[in-house]
Design a protein around this motif. Structure first.
Motif, PDB file in Angstrom:
ATOM      1  N   ARG A  44      -1.969  14.097 -45.886  1.00 57.33           N
ATOM      2  CA  ARG A  44      -0.957  15.900 -45.002  1.00 57.33           C
ATOM      3  C   ARG A  44      -2.345  16.296 -44.769  1.00 57.33           C
ATOM      4  O   ARG A  44      -2.864  17.609 -45.148  1.00 57.33           O
ATOM      5  N   ASP A  45      -3.565  15.728 -43.575  1.00 54.07           N
ATOM      6  CA  ASP A  45      -4.680  17.047 -42.624  1.00 54.07           C
ATOM      7  C   ASP A  45      -4.204  17.062 -41.756  1.00 54.07           C
ATOM      8  O   ASP A  45      -4.663  17.443 -40.449  1.00 54.07           O
ATOM      9  N   GLY A  46      -2.772  17.015 -41.173  1.00 54.22           N
ATOM     10  CA  GLY A  46      -2.050  17.187 -40.185  1.00 54.22           C
ATOM     11  C   GLY A  46      -1.162  16.665 -39.379  1.00 54.22           C
ATOM     12  O   GLY A  46       0.082  15.894 -40.542  1.00 54.22           O
ATOM     13  N   GLY A  47      -0.019  15.798 -38.528  1.00 50.72           N
ATOM     14  CA  GLY A  47       1.595  16.113 -38.379  1.00 50.72           C
ATOM     15  C   GLY A  47       1.408  15.043 -36.991  1.00 50.72           C
ATOM     16  O   GLY A  47       0.240  15.237 -36.360  1.00 50.72           O
ATOM     17  N   ILE A  48       2.124  14.433 -36.688  1.00 45.21           N
ATOM     18  CA  ILE A  48       2.731  14.253 -35.346  1.00 45.21           C
ATOM     19  C   ILE A  48       4.045  14.651 -34.692  1.00 45.21           C
ATOM     20  O   ILE A  48       5.208  14.708 -35.181  1.00 45.21           O
TER      21      ILE A  48
END
Length: 99
Positions: A44-48
């Motif tokens: 969990r270091d960002g998203g898409i």
């Protein structure tokens, strides 16, 4: 079609505090047909976000309105691609190669 890759630039507690606003923003763009799928990256270091649109400038303008962007919590990488092969459910988003 566009792949929007978010990378968090702050600790997760700051992300979580802004998450309800971000989800509201996502929901508005699902409702208007711009967003097709989204979710957290693992780890969990960002998203898409998978987004539909003909105009890169318009997609980049949408990205700038994300509360994560407004608050300086994440950066975006916008990748445009031609979706020439799609699942049946995405048939309306199929694109053709330029002549």
């Amino acid at each position: 079609m566009f792949v929007l890759e978010l990378t968090y630039t702050v600790p997760l507690d700051r992300i979580d505090a802004c998450l309800p606003d971000h989800v509201g923003w996502l929901n508005r763009h699902y409702a208007d047909g711009t967003f097709l799928a989204s979710g957290r990256k693992v780890p969990r270091d960002g998203g898409i976000i998978l987004a539909a649109g003909e105009d890169r400038a318009a997609i980049e303008a949408v990205v700038r309105t994300d509360p994560f962007s407004v608050e300086g919590l994440a950066t975006y990488r916008v990748t445009e691609f031609l979706a020439t092969v799609v699942a049946p459910v995405l048939e309306s988003h199929r694109q053709k190669l330029p002549d």
